[in-house]
Scaffold this active site. Structure first.
Site, PDB file in Angstrom:
ATOM      1  N   GLU A 102      -3.039  -4.662  -2.968  1.00  0.00           N
ATOM      2  CA  GLU A 102      -3.510  -5.606  -4.123  1.00  0.00           C
ATOM      3  C   GLU A 102      -3.613  -4.961  -5.208  1.00  0.00           C
ATOM      4  O   GLU A 102      -3.126  -5.481  -6.328  1.00  0.00           O
ATOM      5  CB  GLU A 102      -4.982  -6.086  -3.589  1.00  0.00           C
ATOM      6  CG  GLU A 102      -5.330  -6.763  -2.217  1.00  0.00           C
ATOM      7  CD  GLU A 102      -5.416  -6.009  -1.023  1.00  0.00           C
ATOM      8  OE1 GLU A 102      -4.654  -4.863  -1.203  1.00  0.00           O
ATOM      9  OE2 GLU A 102      -6.265  -6.222  -0.261  1.00  0.00           O
ATOM     10  N   CYS A 130     -10.228  -5.185   0.569  1.00  0.00           N
ATOM     11  CA  CYS A 130     -11.110  -4.420   0.809  1.00  0.00           C
ATOM     12  C   CYS A 130     -12.094  -4.501  -0.529  1.00  0.00           C
ATOM     13  O   CYS A 130     -11.906  -5.006  -1.587  1.00  0.00           O
ATOM     14  CB  CYS A 130     -10.729  -2.837   0.770  1.00  0.00           C
ATOM     15  SG  CYS A 130     -10.208  -1.999  -0.805  1.00  0.00           S
ATOM     16  N   GLU A 156       0.237   5.367   0.843  1.00  0.00           N
ATOM     17  CA  GLU A 156      -0.415   6.329   1.236  1.00  0.00           C
ATOM     18  C   GLU A 156      -0.192   7.715   0.719  1.00  0.00           C
ATOM     19  O   GLU A 156       0.839   7.654   0.009  1.00  0.00           O
ATOM     20  CB  GLU A 156      -0.575   6.302   2.648  1.00  0.00           C
ATOM     21  CG  GLU A 156      -1.250   4.783   3.246  1.00  0.00           C
ATOM     22  CD  GLU A 156      -1.531   4.584   4.655  1.00  0.00           C
ATOM     23  OE1 GLU A 156      -0.936   5.641   5.360  1.00  0.00           O
ATOM     24  OE2 GLU A 156      -2.233   3.819   4.977  1.00  0.00           O
ATOM     25  N   ASN A 183       0.771  -1.284   0.034  1.00  0.00           N
ATOM     26  CA  ASN A 183      -0.151  -0.050  -0.029  1.00  0.00           C
ATOM     27  C   ASN A 183       1.011   1.144   0.020  1.00  0.00           C
ATOM     28  O   ASN A 183       2.002   1.203   0.304  1.00  0.00           O
ATOM     29  CB  ASN A 183      -1.173   0.087   1.182  1.00  0.00           C
ATOM     30  CG  ASN A 183      -0.533  -0.175   2.568  1.00  0.00           C
ATOM     31  OD1 ASN A 183       0.595  -0.871   2.601  1.00  0.00           O
ATOM     32  ND2 ASN A 183      -1.038   0.293   3.412  1.00  0.00           N
TER      33      ASN A 183
HETATM   34  N1  THU Z   1      -5.354  -1.418   2.539  1.00  0.00           N
HETATM   35  C1  THU Z   1      -4.647  -2.331   1.671  1.00  0.00           C
HETATM   36  O1  THU Z   1      -3.464  -2.109   1.165  1.00  0.00           O
HETATM   37  N2  THU Z   1      -5.376  -3.474   1.135  1.00  0.00           N
HETATM   38  C2  THU Z   1      -6.681  -3.593   1.737  1.00  0.00           C
HETATM   39  O2  THU Z   1      -7.139  -4.631   1.505  1.00  0.00           O
HETATM   40  C3  THU Z   1      -7.062  -2.908   3.013  1.00  0.00           C
HETATM   41  C4  THU Z   1      -6.667  -1.590   3.076  1.00  0.00           C
HETATM   42  C5  THU Z   1      -4.388  -0.378   3.069  1.00  0.00           C
HETATM   43  C6  THU Z   1      -4.738   1.100   2.638  1.00  0.00           C
HETATM   44  C7  THU Z   1      -4.573   1.882   3.566  1.00  0.00           C
HETATM   45  O3  THU Z   1      -3.175   2.147   3.188  1.00  0.00           O
HETATM   46  C8  THU Z   1      -4.369   0.983   5.002  1.00  0.00           C
HETATM   47  O4  THU Z   1      -4.343  -0.328   4.531  1.00  0.00           O
HETATM   48  C9  THU Z   1      -5.427   1.287   5.941  1.00  0.00           C
HETATM   49  O5  THU Z   1      -6.577   1.121   5.315  1.00  0.00           O
END
Ligand code: THU
Length: 139
Positions: free
Chosen positions: A57, A88, A46, A44
């Site tokens: 993902e 998610c 941000e 991830n």
């Molecule tokens: N996040 C993911 O990378 N994948 C998911 O399926 C759930 C959420 C990340 C997004 C954000 O940077 C952090 O987790 C908190 O939501």
């Protein structure tokens, strides 16, 4: 396939270490096994404008597509969580775009415990190519 899962999990765990998550401190890694047998991983990333964040993902899947591949054979997701980490909703839709209904999704905990589900279990009644365009994918 089980050997592949170990390799996929390792790639996802390594990718998780690269996560850029200064706002949530929630580190996620994912790895995709593609149609050609290659592994694409992602973390991830941000942003200070929070909505611009990309999940691990989708990062992994978009790398696969940018490399010229469009088929997911399996995907692994892991986080620094005691419990297994499910993708998610947005990522489920993107996973479905490049998968079959029975494509396995492995949701893992920090320790490596895993739960397998199929794409259709995670996203039943998927909006598909057929409904939107009236035909199947042509490429
Ligand atoms: N996040 C993911 O990378 N994948 C998911 O399926 C759930 C959420 C990340 C997004 C954000 O940077 C952090 O987790 C908190 O939501």
């Amino acid at each position: 396939m089980s050997d592949n899962i170990e390799e996929l999990l390792k790639a996802a765990q390594e990718a998780k270490e690269k996560a850029y998550a200064p706002y949530s401190n929630f580190f996620v890694g994912a790895a995709v096994l593609s149609g050609s047998g290659k592994i694409y991983s992602g973390c991830n990333v941000e942003n200070i404008s929070y909505g611009l964040t990309i999940c691990a993902e989708r990062n992994a899947i978009f790398k696969m597509v940018a490399a010229g591949e469009q088929v997911i054979e399996a995907i692994v997701v892991t986080g620094n969580t005691e419990e297994i980490l499910p993708p998610c909703g947005a990522c489920r839709q993107v996973i479905a775009e490049f998968s079959r209904p029975d494509t396995p999704v492995y949701m893992c905990s920090k320790k490596g415990d895993r739960q397998k589900a199929t794409v259709s279990q995670l996203l039943p009644y998927t909006l598909s190519f057929h409904e939107v365009l009236g035909h199947e994918r042509r490429y």
